[in-house]
Write a protein that holds these residues in place. Structure first.
Motif, PDB file in Angstrom:
ATOM      1  N   SER A 233       0.834  -1.197   0.000  1.00  0.00           N
ATOM      2  CA  SER A 233       0.000   0.000   0.000  1.00  0.00           C
ATOM      3  C   SER A 233       0.874   1.253   0.000  1.00  0.00           C
ATOM      4  N   GLU A 234       0.240   2.389  -0.343  1.00  0.00           N
ATOM      5  CA  GLU A 234       0.964   3.654  -0.348  1.00  0.00           C
ATOM      6  C   GLU A 234       1.446   4.018   1.055  1.00  0.00           C
ATOM      7  N   ILE A 235       0.642   3.680   2.070  1.00  0.00           N
ATOM      8  CA  ILE A 235       1.046   3.984   3.445  1.00  0.00           C
ATOM      9  C   ILE A 235       2.257   3.157   3.836  1.00  0.00           C
ATOM     10  N   GLU A 236       2.253   1.866   3.483  1.00  0.00           N
ATOM     11  CA  GLU A 236       3.395   1.012   3.797  1.00  0.00           C
ATOM     12  C   GLU A 236       4.654   1.473   3.090  1.00  0.00           C
ATOM     13  N   ARG A 237       4.477   2.140   1.942  1.00  0.00           N
ATOM     14  CA  ARG A 237       5.620   2.543   1.129  1.00  0.00           C
ATOM     15  C   ARG A 237       6.177   3.916   1.509  1.00  0.00           C
ATOM     16  N   ILE A 238       5.594   4.567   2.503  1.00  0.00           N
ATOM     17  CA  ILE A 238       6.151   5.843   2.944  1.00  0.00           C
ATOM     18  C   ILE A 238       7.510   5.593   3.574  1.00  0.00           C
ATOM     19  N   ALA A 239       8.520   6.242   3.039  1.00  0.00           N
ATOM     20  CA  ALA A 239       9.895   6.101   3.544  1.00  0.00           C
ATOM     21  C   ALA A 239      10.581   7.448   3.378  1.00  0.00           C
ATOM     22  N   ASP A 240      10.176   8.392   4.194  1.00  0.00           N
ATOM     23  CA  ASP A 240      10.569   9.788   3.993  1.00  0.00           C
ATOM     24  C   ASP A 240      11.674  10.218   4.947  1.00  0.00           C
ATOM     25  N   ILE A 241      12.517  11.123   4.462  1.00  0.00           N
ATOM     26  CA  ILE A 241      13.499  11.792   5.303  1.00  0.00           C
ATOM     27  C   ILE A 241      12.862  13.091   5.774  1.00  0.00           C
ATOM     28  N   THR A 242      12.587  13.176   7.062  1.00  0.00           N
ATOM     29  CA  THR A 242      11.863  14.331   7.611  1.00  0.00           C
ATOM     30  C   THR A 242      12.728  15.168   8.551  1.00  0.00           C
ATOM     31  N   SER A 243      14.035  14.943   8.520  1.00  0.00           N
ATOM     32  CA  SER A 243      14.946  15.659   9.419  1.00  0.00           C
ATOM     33  C   SER A 243      16.163  16.149   8.648  1.00  0.00           C
ATOM     34  N   THR A 244      16.985  16.920   9.321  1.00  0.00           N
ATOM     35  CA  THR A 244      18.154  17.531   8.682  1.00  0.00           C
ATOM     36  C   THR A 244      19.349  16.586   8.714  1.00  0.00           C
ATOM     37  N   PRO A 245      20.060  16.406   7.590  1.00  0.00           N
ATOM     38  CA  PRO A 245      21.285  15.599   7.612  1.00  0.00           C
ATOM     39  C   PRO A 245      22.346  16.222   8.521  1.00  0.00           C
ATOM     40  N   VAL A 246      23.326  15.425   8.904  1.00  0.00           N
ATOM     41  CA  VAL A 246      24.473  15.906   9.676  1.00  0.00           C
ATOM     42  C   VAL A 246      25.740  15.456   8.956  1.00  0.00           C
ATOM     43  N   ALA A 247      26.843  16.179   9.182  1.00  0.00           N
ATOM     44  CA  ALA A 247      28.072  15.855   8.447  1.00  0.00           C
ATOM     45  C   ALA A 247      29.293  16.288   9.233  1.00  0.00           C
ATOM     46  N   ASP A 248      30.424  15.684   8.886  1.00  0.00           N
ATOM     47  CA  ASP A 248      31.734  16.165   9.317  1.00  0.00           C
ATOM     48  C   ASP A 248      32.556  16.433   8.057  1.00  0.00           C
ATOM     49  N   ASP A 249      33.853  16.380   8.132  1.00  0.00           N
ATOM     50  CA  ASP A 249      34.674  16.708   6.966  1.00  0.00           C
ATOM     51  C   ASP A 249      34.635  15.644   5.878  1.00  0.00           C
ATOM     52  N   THR A 250      34.240  14.428   6.214  1.00  0.00           N
ATOM     53  CA  THR A 250      34.338  13.332   5.241  1.00  0.00           C
ATOM     54  C   THR A 250      33.036  12.600   4.968  1.00  0.00           C
ATOM     55  N   GLN A 251      32.061  12.673   5.862  1.00  0.00           N
ATOM     56  CA  GLN A 251      30.844  11.893   5.658  1.00  0.00           C
ATOM     57  C   GLN A 251      29.613  12.679   6.042  1.00  0.00           C
ATOM     58  N   VAL A 252      28.485  12.311   5.441  1.00  0.00           N
ATOM     59  CA  VAL A 252      27.194  12.915   5.721  1.00  0.00           C
ATOM     60  C   VAL A 252      26.223  11.790   6.029  1.00  0.00           C
ATOM     61  N   CYS A 253      25.371  12.012   7.034  1.00  0.00           N
ATOM     62  CA  CYS A 253      24.454  10.975   7.491  1.00  0.00           C
ATOM     63  C   CYS A 253      23.029  11.520   7.515  1.00  0.00           C
ATOM     64  N   ALA A 254      22.066  10.625   7.290  1.00  0.00           N
ATOM     65  CA  ALA A 254      20.660  11.001   7.322  1.00  0.00           C
ATOM     66  C   ALA A 254      19.849   9.827   7.842  1.00  0.00           C
ATOM     67  N   ALA A 255      18.609  10.114   8.251  1.00  0.00           N
ATOM     68  CA  ALA A 255      17.716   9.092   8.786  1.00  0.00           C
ATOM     69  C   ALA A 255      16.360   9.210   8.112  1.00  0.00           C
ATOM     70  N   ALA A 256      15.691   8.069   7.929  1.00  0.00           N
ATOM     71  CA  ALA A 256      14.394   8.047   7.262  1.00  0.00           C
ATOM     72  C   ALA A 256      13.370   7.297   8.090  1.00  0.00           C
ATOM     73  N   TYR A 257      12.122   7.718   7.946  1.00  0.00           N
ATOM     74  CA  TYR A 257      11.016   6.985   8.540  1.00  0.00           C
ATOM     75  C   TYR A 257      10.822   5.678   7.775  1.00  0.00           C
ATOM     76  N   GLN A 258      10.577   4.585   8.515  1.00  0.00           N
ATOM     77  CA  GLN A 258      10.449   3.256   7.922  1.00  0.00           C
ATOM     78  C   GLN A 258      11.633   2.939   7.019  1.00  0.00           C
ATOM     79  N   GLY A 259      12.815   3.399   7.443  1.00  0.00           N
ATOM     80  CA  GLY A 259      14.003   3.189   6.627  1.00  0.00           C
ATOM     81  C   GLY A 259      15.227   2.939   7.475  1.00  0.00           C
ATOM     82  N   ARG A 260      16.268   3.725   7.241  1.00  0.00           N
ATOM     83  CA  ARG A 260      17.554   3.485   7.869  1.00  0.00           C
ATOM     84  C   ARG A 260      18.164   4.774   8.389  1.00  0.00           C
ATOM     85  N   VAL A 261      19.176   4.602   9.224  1.00  0.00           N
ATOM     86  CA  VAL A 261      20.191   5.618   9.437  1.00  0.00           C
ATOM     87  C   VAL A 261      21.353   5.216   8.548  1.00  0.00           C
ATOM     88  N   ALA A 262      21.797   6.116   7.697  1.00  0.00           N
ATOM     89  CA  ALA A 262      22.841   5.767   6.736  1.00  0.00           C
ATOM     90  C   ALA A 262      23.842   6.901   6.614  1.00  0.00           C
TER      91      ALA A 262
END
Length: 388
Positions: A233-262
């Protein structure tokens, strides 16, 4: 799914953001979260390691469901609420330096830098003011402005509810570039911000995509999947990033609803590591760890280089925690009853706590040299100091 109360509780069809005919829906009822009816966890007793005191407080107007945040520098604080009164406060005492009526109902702010302050309106206008509170320019964007606008390198960058990011000339508000992304059929209505660093704009979108744009031109450098929509379903398929990414000098990270921290390589977008953690509140980062508030209101520390679990603080369930913020030697989160909780960086145990006005803290606490600052839904701005 308690964290969804930190964002405006609507589900929107793509391309119809702000459309009056679209029904308003509480996402907690759709997703069957226990937090929709669950009582907030009772606060546990602990022996404080740090005393958190209110240095001063001010009143700037209620949020009315939007995530307003004060702009803080060494000497000045700019803050506002939905009623449109822009306040300049003395950072030491909280005294009002000036107050300016923007003449509009606001949905985003405050962005500050280069001697200008910027706010966004429900009708999609971006408004800029000078250091004395005088109106400088007004620019119409495509839809409601959501998330805090930012001022950097002579540009004002803002995003709108329909999937656009704009960069405007800070001097006169003329458009320099625009990035547009089509939204999925169904998405969470969020007030996600974006990160400007190393000459790039990093932003997450509905559908789980993280993009890197050139700040000077808006050119797409790379895009990566933080989450991949799954389900029938469309509801099950919601996988949104609803927050601000964070970063240092070499990497950037983000988190998603019904998803991952990557986490990804900053310049290439190559995946470094990921963990299956659902979050709408988002992340913080320091030299050692990435910290995330998940959708069950647990605060989790992950080793920055590998994603390995370091600790988990899970006794604040259903308290609708904010994005975590590193404040000195502690990690700070706000909750739905206006409490600020300080957690020890080494093990996540409680180190300090402070009460504000009893209304929700929606935006992440703001770190400052003497402690931190929070803004509540009832319009209270609190400067909190930390004392051993």
């Amino acid at each position: 799914m308690s964290a969804l109360s930190r964002i405006t509780p609507l589900l929107l069809a793509a391309g119809l953001t702000g459309c009056a005919s679209l029904p308003s829906v509480n996402p907690m009822n759709w997703f069957g979260s226990s937090a929709a009816t669950e009582k907030p966890a009772v606060l546990v007793e602990f022996k404080p390691r740090v005393s958190v005191k209110t240095g001063w407080q001010a009143k700037v107007g209620t949020a009315q469901g939007y995530a307003f945040a004060p702009a803080v520098n060494a000497n000045t604080v700019f803050a506002t609420g939905q009623d449109g009164q822009l306040h300049k406060l003395d950072a030491t005492t909280g005294a009002t330096v000036w107050q300016s009526n923007t003449g509009s109902k606001l949905s985003a702010g405050v962005g500050a830098g280069d001697d200008i302050e910027v706010v966004g309106t429900l009708k999609g206008q971006l408004l800029a003011f000078d250091a004395s509170g005088k109106a400088l320019w007004k620019t119409q964007l495509s839809s409601e402005v959501l998330g805090v606008p930012q001022v950097a390198s002579g540009l004002v960058v803002a995003r709108t509810a329909d999937g656009h990011i704009y960069a405007l000339d800070a001097k006169n508000g003329t458009r320099k570039w625009m990035y547009e992304r089509t939204l999925p059929a169904l998405s969470l209505r969020s007030q996600a911000g974006f990160l400007i660093t190393k000459g790039g704009v990093f932003a997450g979108f509905a559908g789980g995509k993280l993009v890197a744009l050139a700040l000077d031109s808006g050119t797409l450098g790379w895009e990566a999947n933080v989450a991949v929509p799954k389900g029938a379903s469309e509801i099950e398929r919601i996988a949104d990033i609803t927050s601000t990414p964070v970063a240092d000098d070499t990497q950037v990270c983000a988190a998603a609803y019904q998803g991952r921290v990557a986490c990804f390589e900053l310049r290439s977008g190559n995946l470094l590591w990921s963990r299956d953690i659902s979050s709408t509140a988002g992340l913080a980062m320091d030299d050692n760890n990435v910290y995330v508030t998940d959708t069950k209101d647990a605060v989790i520390a992950l080793e920055k280089t590998s994603g390995r679990s370091v600790w988990k603080q899970d006794t604040l369930r259903a308290r609708h925690l904010t994005t975590p913020t590193r404040v000195g030697s502690y990690l700070a989160v706000g909750d739905l009853q206006g409490y600020v909780h300080l957690l020890a960086l080494d093990d996540g145990s409680f180190a300090g706590r402070a009460a504000t006005d009893g209304s929700p803290i929606i935006s992440a606490p703001q770190a400052r040299s003497s402690g931190l600052m929070v803004q509540t839904a009832n319009g209270g701005v609190y400067a909190l100091t930390l004392q051993p």
